[in-house]
Scaffold this motif. Sequence first.
Motif, PDB file in Angstrom:
ATOM      1  N   ALA A   1      64.082  30.339   8.343  1.00 32.87           N
ATOM      2  CA  ALA A   1      64.137  28.872   8.293  1.00 32.87           C
ATOM      3  C   ALA A   1      63.870  28.275   9.673  1.00 32.87           C
ATOM      4  O   ALA A   1      62.895  27.556   9.871  1.00 32.87           O
ATOM      5  CB  ALA A   1      65.512  28.430   7.786  1.00 32.87           C
ATOM      6  N   GLY A   2      64.745  28.578  10.645  1.00 29.81           N
ATOM      7  CA  GLY A   2      64.629  27.962  11.971  1.00 29.81           C
ATOM      8  C   GLY A   2      64.269  29.001  13.012  1.00 29.81           C
ATOM      9  O   GLY A   2      65.118  29.421  13.801  1.00 29.81           O
ATOM     10  N   ALA A   3      63.017  29.427  13.003  1.00 29.03           N
ATOM     11  CA  ALA A   3      62.577  30.414  13.991  1.00 29.03           C
ATOM     12  C   ALA A   3      61.137  30.123  14.372  1.00 29.03           C
ATOM     13  O   ALA A   3      60.361  29.646  13.547  1.00 29.03           O
ATOM     14  CB  ALA A   3      62.703  31.832  13.442  1.00 29.03           C
ATOM     15  N   ALA A   4      60.815  30.431  15.605  1.00 31.70           N
ATOM     16  CA  ALA A   4      59.452  30.206  16.095  1.00 31.70           C
ATOM     17  C   ALA A   4      58.942  31.509  16.705  1.00 31.70           C
ATOM     18  O   ALA A   4      59.728  32.384  17.055  1.00 31.70           O
ATOM     19  CB  ALA A   4      59.460  29.108  17.159  1.00 31.70           C
TER      20      ALA A   4
ATOM     21  N   PRO B   1      54.485  22.389   8.034  1.00 35.13           N
ATOM     22  CA  PRO B   1      54.036  23.067   9.249  1.00 35.13           C
ATOM     23  C   PRO B   1      54.315  24.562   9.231  1.00 35.13           C
ATOM     24  O   PRO B   1      53.844  25.259  10.115  1.00 35.13           O
ATOM     25  CB  PRO B   1      54.888  22.387  10.330  1.00 35.13           C
ATOM     26  CG  PRO B   1      56.169  22.054   9.635  1.00 35.13           C
ATOM     27  CD  PRO B   1      55.801  21.731   8.210  1.00 35.13           C
ATOM     28  N   GLY B   2      55.084  25.072   8.218  1.00 36.56           N
ATOM     29  CA  GLY B   2      55.497  26.472   8.235  1.00 36.56           C
ATOM     30  C   GLY B   2      56.465  26.730   9.370  1.00 36.56           C
ATOM     31  O   GLY B   2      57.047  25.792   9.930  1.00 36.56           O
ATOM     32  N   ASN B   3      56.681  28.014   9.696  1.00 36.49           N
ATOM     33  CA  ASN B   3      57.502  28.364  10.872  1.00 36.49           C
ATOM     34  C   ASN B   3      57.114  29.770  11.319  1.00 36.49           C
ATOM     35  O   ASN B   3      56.274  30.424  10.682  1.00 36.49           O
ATOM     36  CB  ASN B   3      59.003  28.220  10.559  1.00 36.49           C
ATOM     37  CG  ASN B   3      59.517  29.234   9.543  1.00 36.49           C
ATOM     38  OD1 ASN B   3      59.191  30.420   9.596  1.00 36.49           O
ATOM     39  ND2 ASN B   3      60.327  28.764   8.595  1.00 36.49           N
ATOM     40  N   GLY B   4      57.758  30.235  12.397  1.00 39.52           N
ATOM     41  CA  GLY B   4      57.380  31.525  12.976  1.00 39.52           C
ATOM     42  C   GLY B   4      57.532  32.696  12.017  1.00 39.52           C
ATOM     43  O   GLY B   4      56.797  33.676  12.111  1.00 39.52           O
ATOM     44  N   GLY B   5      58.481  32.593  11.081  1.00 34.07           N
ATOM     45  CA  GLY B   5      58.673  33.678  10.113  1.00 34.07           C
ATOM     46  C   GLY B   5      57.695  33.577   8.961  1.00 34.07           C
ATOM     47  O   GLY B   5      57.141  34.580   8.495  1.00 34.07           O
ATOM     48  N   ILE B   6      57.461  32.363   8.497  1.00 32.02           N
ATOM     49  CA  ILE B   6      56.512  32.130   7.405  1.00 32.02           C
ATOM     50  C   ILE B   6      55.121  32.601   7.840  1.00 32.02           C
ATOM     51  O   ILE B   6      54.336  33.115   7.036  1.00 32.02           O
ATOM     52  CB  ILE B   6      56.513  30.622   7.021  1.00 32.02           C
ATOM     53  CG1 ILE B   6      57.822  30.266   6.296  1.00 32.02           C
ATOM     54  CG2 ILE B   6      55.303  30.266   6.158  1.00 32.02           C
ATOM     55  CD1 ILE B   6      57.989  28.786   5.964  1.00 32.02           C
ATOM     56  N   ALA B   7      54.842  32.501   9.153  1.00 29.23           N
ATOM     57  CA  ALA B   7      53.510  32.847   9.681  1.00 29.23           C
ATOM     58  C   ALA B   7      53.144  34.309   9.430  1.00 29.23           C
ATOM     59  O   ALA B   7      51.970  34.657   9.454  1.00 29.23           O
ATOM     60  CB  ALA B   7      53.458  32.538  11.178  1.00 29.23           C
TER      61      ALA B   7
END
Length: 425
Positions: free
Chosen positions: A362-365, A32-38
Amino acid sequence: MNILVIGGGGREHAIIRKLKEDPRAETIYALPGNGGIAAGAVCGGVGACDIPGMVDFAKAHAVDFVVVAPDDPLVLGAVDAFTAAGFPCFGPRKDAAAIEGSKVFAKELMKKYHIPTAAYEVFSDLAAALDYVEHCPLPTVVKADGLALGKGVLICETREAAREAVRSMMEGRIFGESGARVVIEEFLTGPEVSVLSFTDGETVVPMVSSMDHKRALDGDQGLNTGGMGTVAPNPYYTPEIAAACMEAIFLPTIQAMRAEGRPFQGCLYFGLMLTADGPKVIEYNCRFGDPETQVVLPLLEGSLLEIMLAVSEGRLADTAVRFSGKSACCVILASQGYPQTYEKGFPISLPETGADEHIYIAGAAEKDGRLVTSGGRVLGATAVADTLPAAIERAYALAGRIHFDNAYCRRDIGQRALQAMKEGA
Ligand code: AMP
Ligand code: GLY
């Protein structure tokens, strides 16, 4: 080339950043990716274990190559499904991913092929397991057979603790069906080394070694976590030990998997303990480690995409895999309370980064155009330098320029490695 990366943590962020260095990489998708990967990849709203959903996504987005990074989809057979649908993949098939998905399978493989590991017994009967722990040497190590979010290993100092571990896994099913069978094994001591390797099932090429820091608090105190920081290379892993591991562990494992009709293609992770009797396997993982990847990939020279394609096409023997010879340190910034309960939703402010600095989210939206905390391990601050002391100093300096409320990190990432270097000197 359009590439789909399955997963949504710091490991996947590091993989995506490295893949993007290859000019052949066009659009990178993350599920699903995450807010940083986006910020650098197109994230889709499909979970990493929704295999039909992921295959449909690949079809709809003209994907040319798929990288499956996390353990769960690999063990569930994501690579088999993508391959059947005609998508070339990096990652092991389900039958090979069992090397991580079933500790019983891994232990029996090692026994059959004489690969050094802790002595063990397997139990599927509660009474037999309880009987065994009345007499086994202490401490002893009780492991759930299946995946358990990295928590299925309990080190028991007393018989009471061992009884409780066996009961909670087999009767209480604290790890669900993963505890239907347990492995009870000998407690080993010695420094731990993580060695990730590329393998196409025939050739195995180890990456630079690394050291994880699993406990939540300084001095290896507190609860086990997914990993609070890493350094690479691992100073305990000398060239002599590396040569011994290649001969006694890496090659025999690849050959064993082939002999079992389960050739392993992808990244095979060897979790090793350097005991007084030589290196032994503590665990295999069927994937890149997290946060090991956040120090190993920044040291990789050349194209990760080319290596991954070579692995999937069975031509790794003809492909160069080179590491820079520098050192790296990754400090994880976590939410206060991790690995138990923690608050989420705090805005994150990120600094500009230099060429040898990387922030892996890692854990951010994303919320209202801002990055906010959404997980236990929020991000990793990695720095690369010519020496390990310099890499550690720079990683902490980088971490100090990152802000979010409720953040905490270990202050001693790399200190054990520095101590080992001093002792070796
Ligand atoms: P795992 O979930 O398999 O990574 O195990 C978690 C941690 O438990 C390892 O990193 C080791 O520190 C420890 N461990 C696992 N097996 C043993 C063993 N046989 N002896 C001592 N420590 C172990
Ligand atoms: N860092 C250990 C793991 O990825 O399992």
